[in-house]
Motif scaffolding. Sequence first.
Motif, PDB file in Angstrom:
ATOM      1  N   LEU A 127       0.867  -1.186   0.000  1.00 18.65           N
ATOM      2  CA  LEU A 127       0.000   0.000   0.000  1.00 18.65           C
ATOM      3  C   LEU A 127       0.898   1.229   0.000  1.00 18.65           C
ATOM      4  CD1 LEU A 127      -2.671  -0.661   2.783  1.00 18.65           C
ATOM      5  CD2 LEU A 127      -3.004  -0.889   0.330  1.00 18.65           C
ATOM      6  N   THR A 128       0.459   2.290  -0.615  1.00 17.11           N
ATOM      7  CA  THR A 128       1.205   3.533  -0.505  1.00 17.11           C
ATOM      8  C   THR A 128       1.026   4.093   0.903  1.00 17.11           C
ATOM      9  OG1 THR A 128      -0.689   4.804  -1.326  1.00 17.11           O
ATOM     10  CG2 THR A 128       0.970   4.119  -2.959  1.00 17.11           C
ATOM     11  N   ASP A 129       2.004   4.885   1.349  1.00 13.67           N
ATOM     12  CA  ASP A 129       1.885   5.502   2.673  1.00 13.67           C
ATOM     13  C   ASP A 129       1.092   6.805   2.566  1.00 13.67           C
ATOM     14  OD1 ASP A 129       3.567   7.510   1.744  1.00 13.67           O
ATOM     15  OD2 ASP A 129       5.314   6.866   2.904  1.00 13.67           O
ATOM     16  N   SER A 130       1.095   7.572   3.648  1.00 13.57           N
ATOM     17  CA  SER A 130       0.247   8.769   3.674  1.00 13.57           C
ATOM     18  C   SER A 130       0.693   9.810   2.641  1.00 13.57           C
ATOM     19  CB  SER A 130       0.272   9.384   5.073  1.00 13.57           C
ATOM     20  OG  SER A 130       1.614   9.705   5.421  1.00 13.57           O
ATOM     21  N   GLU A 131       1.939   9.690   2.153  1.00  9.81           N
ATOM     22  CA  GLU A 131       2.401  10.628   1.117  1.00  9.81           C
ATOM     23  C   GLU A 131       2.466   9.992  -0.262  1.00  9.81           C
ATOM     24  OE1 GLU A 131       5.673  13.261   2.397  1.00  9.81           O
ATOM     25  OE2 GLU A 131       5.472  12.181   4.281  1.00  9.81           O
ATOM     26  N   GLY A 132       1.809   8.838  -0.403  1.00 11.46           N
ATOM     27  CA  GLY A 132       1.737   8.203  -1.713  1.00 11.46           C
ATOM     28  C   GLY A 132       2.962   7.385  -2.084  1.00 11.46           C
ATOM     29  N   ARG A 133       3.860   7.170  -1.129  1.00 18.11           N
ATOM     30  CA  ARG A 133       5.097   6.441  -1.452  1.00 18.11           C
ATOM     31  C   ARG A 133       4.899   4.929  -1.359  1.00 18.11           C
ATOM     32  NH1 ARG A 133       8.275  10.493   2.283  1.00 18.11           N
ATOM     33  NH2 ARG A 133       7.066   9.269   3.777  1.00 18.11           N
ATOM     34  N   TYR A 134       5.604   4.211  -2.236  1.00 18.20           N
ATOM     35  CA  TYR A 134       5.617   2.744  -2.169  1.00 18.20           C
ATOM     36  C   TYR A 134       7.062   2.285  -2.352  1.00 18.20           C
ATOM     37  CZ  TYR A 134       6.590   2.535  -7.117  1.00 18.20           C
ATOM     38  OH  TYR A 134       7.209   2.676  -8.323  1.00 18.20           O
ATOM     39  N   ARG A 135       7.335   1.035  -2.023  1.00 13.94           N
ATOM     40  CA  ARG A 135       8.691   0.496  -2.158  1.00 13.94           C
ATOM     41  C   ARG A 135       8.628  -1.018  -2.290  1.00 13.94           C
ATOM     42  NH1 ARG A 135      12.860  -1.079   1.605  1.00 13.94           N
ATOM     43  NH2 ARG A 135      14.942  -0.386   0.938  1.00 13.94           N
ATOM     44  N   PHE A 136       9.340  -1.534  -3.295  1.00  7.34           N
ATOM     45  CA  PHE A 136       9.471  -2.986  -3.465  1.00  7.34           C
ATOM     46  C   PHE A 136      10.949  -3.373  -3.499  1.00  7.34           C
ATOM     47  CE2 PHE A 136       5.308  -2.279  -5.552  1.00  7.34           C
ATOM     48  CZ  PHE A 136       4.557  -3.262  -4.926  1.00  7.34           C
ATOM     49  N   ILE A 137      11.252  -4.568  -3.009  1.00  4.79           N
ATOM     50  CA  ILE A 137      12.582  -5.151  -3.175  1.00  4.79           C
ATOM     51  C   ILE A 137      12.421  -6.336  -4.115  1.00  4.79           C
ATOM     52  CG2 ILE A 137      14.550  -6.218  -1.999  1.00  4.79           C
ATOM     53  CD1 ILE A 137      13.417  -4.811   0.589  1.00  4.79           C
ATOM     54  N   SER A 138      13.269  -6.403  -5.136  1.00  5.96           N
ATOM     55  CA  SER A 138      13.105  -7.471  -6.106  1.00  5.96           C
ATOM     56  C   SER A 138      14.452  -7.767  -6.771  1.00  5.96           C
ATOM     57  CB  SER A 138      12.054  -7.067  -7.153  1.00  5.96           C
ATOM     58  OG  SER A 138      11.730  -8.171  -7.967  1.00  5.96           O
ATOM     59  N   ILE A 139      14.406  -8.440  -7.905  1.00  9.97           N
ATOM     60  CA  ILE A 139      15.596  -8.616  -8.730  1.00  9.97           C
ATOM     61  C   ILE A 139      15.250  -8.066 -10.114  1.00  9.97           C
ATOM     62  CG2 ILE A 139      16.653 -10.554  -7.468  1.00  9.97           C
ATOM     63  CD1 ILE A 139      14.944 -11.437 -10.594  1.00  9.97           C
ATOM     64  N   ARG A 140      16.278  -7.679 -10.839  1.00 12.07           N
ATOM     65  CA  ARG A 140      16.032  -7.097 -12.153  1.00 12.07           C
ATOM     66  C   ARG A 140      15.504  -8.185 -13.087  1.00 12.07           C
ATOM     67  NH1 ARG A 140      18.539  -2.567 -15.231  1.00 12.07           N
ATOM     68  NH2 ARG A 140      18.195  -3.102 -17.419  1.00 12.07           N
ATOM     69  N   PRO A 141      14.337  -7.968 -13.689  1.00 15.42           N
ATOM     70  CA  PRO A 141      13.775  -8.995 -14.580  1.00 15.42           C
ATOM     71  C   PRO A 141      14.560  -9.085 -15.889  1.00 15.42           C
ATOM     72  CG  PRO A 141      12.418  -7.012 -14.640  1.00 15.42           C
ATOM     73  CD  PRO A 141      13.476  -6.774 -13.601  1.00 15.42           C
ATOM     74  N   GLY A 142      14.597 -10.279 -16.474  1.00 12.84           N
ATOM     75  CA  GLY A 142      15.263 -10.465 -17.761  1.00 12.84           C
ATOM     76  C   GLY A 142      14.350 -10.139 -18.924  1.00 12.84           C
ATOM     77  N   GLU A 143      14.938  -9.885 -20.068  1.00 14.00           N
ATOM     78  CA  GLU A 143      14.186  -9.741 -21.309  1.00 14.00           C
ATOM     79  C   GLU A 143      13.769 -11.148 -21.757  1.00 14.00           C
ATOM     80  OE1 GLU A 143      17.319  -8.913 -20.798  1.00 14.00           O
ATOM     81  OE2 GLU A 143      17.425  -6.722 -20.863  1.00 14.00           O
ATOM     82  N   TYR A 144      12.713 -11.233 -22.571  1.00 15.44           N
ATOM     83  CA  TYR A 144      12.349 -12.569 -23.061  1.00 15.44           C
ATOM     84  C   TYR A 144      11.701 -12.471 -24.436  1.00 15.44           C
ATOM     85  CZ  TYR A 144       7.752 -11.306 -21.183  1.00 15.44           C
ATOM     86  OH  TYR A 144       6.580 -10.669 -20.889  1.00 15.44           O
ATOM     87  N   PRO A 145      11.810 -13.560 -25.210  1.00 12.86           N
ATOM     88  CA  PRO A 145      11.260 -13.540 -26.560  1.00 12.86           C
ATOM     89  C   PRO A 145       9.750 -13.757 -26.556  1.00 12.86           C
ATOM     90  CG  PRO A 145      12.226 -15.669 -26.111  1.00 12.86           C
ATOM     91  CD  PRO A 145      12.464 -14.831 -24.888  1.00 12.86           C
ATOM     92  N   TRP A 146       9.090 -13.231 -27.556  1.00 10.03           N
ATOM     93  CA  TRP A 146       7.679 -13.562 -27.782  1.00 10.03           C
ATOM     94  C   TRP A 146       7.452 -13.606 -29.285  1.00 10.03           C
ATOM     95  CZ3 TRP A 146       3.586  -9.246 -27.971  1.00 10.03           C
ATOM     96  CH2 TRP A 146       4.157  -8.005 -28.231  1.00 10.03           C
ATOM     97  N   ARG A 147       6.242 -13.944 -29.706  1.00  8.50           N
ATOM     98  CA  ARG A 147       6.064 -14.272 -31.120  1.00  8.50           C
ATOM     99  C   ARG A 147       5.306 -13.209 -31.889  1.00  8.50           C
ATOM    100  NH1 ARG A 147       4.917 -20.619 -29.974  1.00  8.50           N
ATOM    101  NH2 ARG A 147       7.091 -21.140 -29.561  1.00  8.50           N
ATOM    102  N   ASN A 148       5.359 -11.991 -31.415  1.00  9.11           N
ATOM    103  CA  ASN A 148       4.579 -10.946 -32.083  1.00  9.11           C
ATOM    104  C   ASN A 148       5.075 -10.664 -33.500  1.00  9.11           C
ATOM    105  OD1 ASN A 148       2.517  -8.701 -31.662  1.00  9.11           O
ATOM    106  ND2 ASN A 148       4.303  -7.550 -32.348  1.00  9.11           N
ATOM    107  N   HIS A 149       6.375 -10.664 -33.678  1.00 12.52           N
ATOM    108  CA  HIS A 149       6.982 -10.408 -34.980  1.00 12.52           C
ATOM    109  C   HIS A 149       8.341 -11.090 -34.996  1.00 12.52           C
ATOM    110  CE1 HIS A 149       8.074  -7.094 -32.219  1.00 12.52           C
ATOM    111  NE2 HIS A 149       9.275  -7.156 -32.788  1.00 12.52           N
TER     112      HIS A 149
END
Lengths: 235, 187
Positions: A127-149
Amino acid sequence: MTKLAGYRRPHPGTQPDNDYPPYRSTAKRHPTQPLVIAPQTLSELTGPLFGWDDLKPGDNDLTIQHKGEPIGERIIVSGRVLDENGKAVPNTLVEIWQANAAGRYPHKTDRHNAPIDPNFSGAGRTLTDSEGRYRFISIRPGEYPWRNHYNAWRPAHIHFSLFGQAFLTRMITQMYFPGDPLLAYDPMYTSVADDNARKRLISTFDWETTVPEQALGYRFDIVLRGRDATPMERS
Amino acid sequence: MSLYATANQTVGPYLHIGLTWLNRSQIAGKGVPGERVAIQGRLLDGDGEPVNDGLIEIWQANAAGRYAHPEDTQKKALDKGFRGFGRIPTDSRGAFRFSTVKPGRVPGPGGKVQAPHLVVAVFMRGLLKHLATRIYFPDDPANREDALLKLVPPERRGTLIARRRSRGTLEWNVVLQGKNETVFFDF
């Protein structure tokens, strides 16, 4: 009922058009009839609200959801949720999901030949705090192929889902990373016609939220629809 | 200070990873007063094929016609434990089903009350920005006077009104394109 102020309509070019041929899946999934322009009523000026009771401690840390640590570069993604009048949106639910460091989702329909990380599910919320701030801890996501073109690859991204205070402020977007060479080829990114609106989907590296010897900080501010200054004849 | 809202982007095919935790197909739990109703339907693309990776969200008032939201200041009672929010993914057949109570009437434009309705947001891969629509109830005389329904060309109004399938069960489909294309709103 007292009259409630309505929400402003999108500035031209700042939102994608659902009929966008370069993203092929839009062809059979966008309405072909014009949308019916309607007044905003109490039904749309209200919306579901969530609280800490809906969440568990640690829901905003995607690196501690399993026995071991996920593989990848740790990142801290933070920012503020504001409305179009520059006012903080407090206590609002923010949901995220993303691929692992190798560009793989633990999902039955993801058949990309890249490893699943048993220590990374890729979902978080806060949830955002009283000033609208949020924070997540994660890992940098990788790029991935798809079949659009031919030779299509999605730029690294994190999906964001927000509610704001009304049905009309509901919003789902994607956050990208600075300097990603794949952005120019990505039809989801290019679906936003306005240059500035498109670039605001790219997070910025943030030295101040970078934690020494631990994690790189990225800042991503999100703006939800804002209200008209004066109440209109709506409800 | 004036800003423009962040651009929407599609939920993509892996929406379930981030959104399933909040799935709610029983909008009204036991003890919530009101007429019980189950609504089922399918989400269909422009070829009439099921959309098996879609999601709908519902927002509604309680049976008295009051939203669980601070800006609804009507003097009607709220129901404990009733938020009025549903989130239902489609299955492999493109089908969804949820249960709730029929909402009461809420204020509408021009000082008139609206016919009972649910507000619906539709999300799926291939949709860059979610769609907004409504579900109205069959055989409700209030439908004739509803301000939003009246804005819809008469031949398309039926796409917003659920059909009775059996006692307590209604059917309402989301058709993205074609002859019975669902009416979507721009608010």
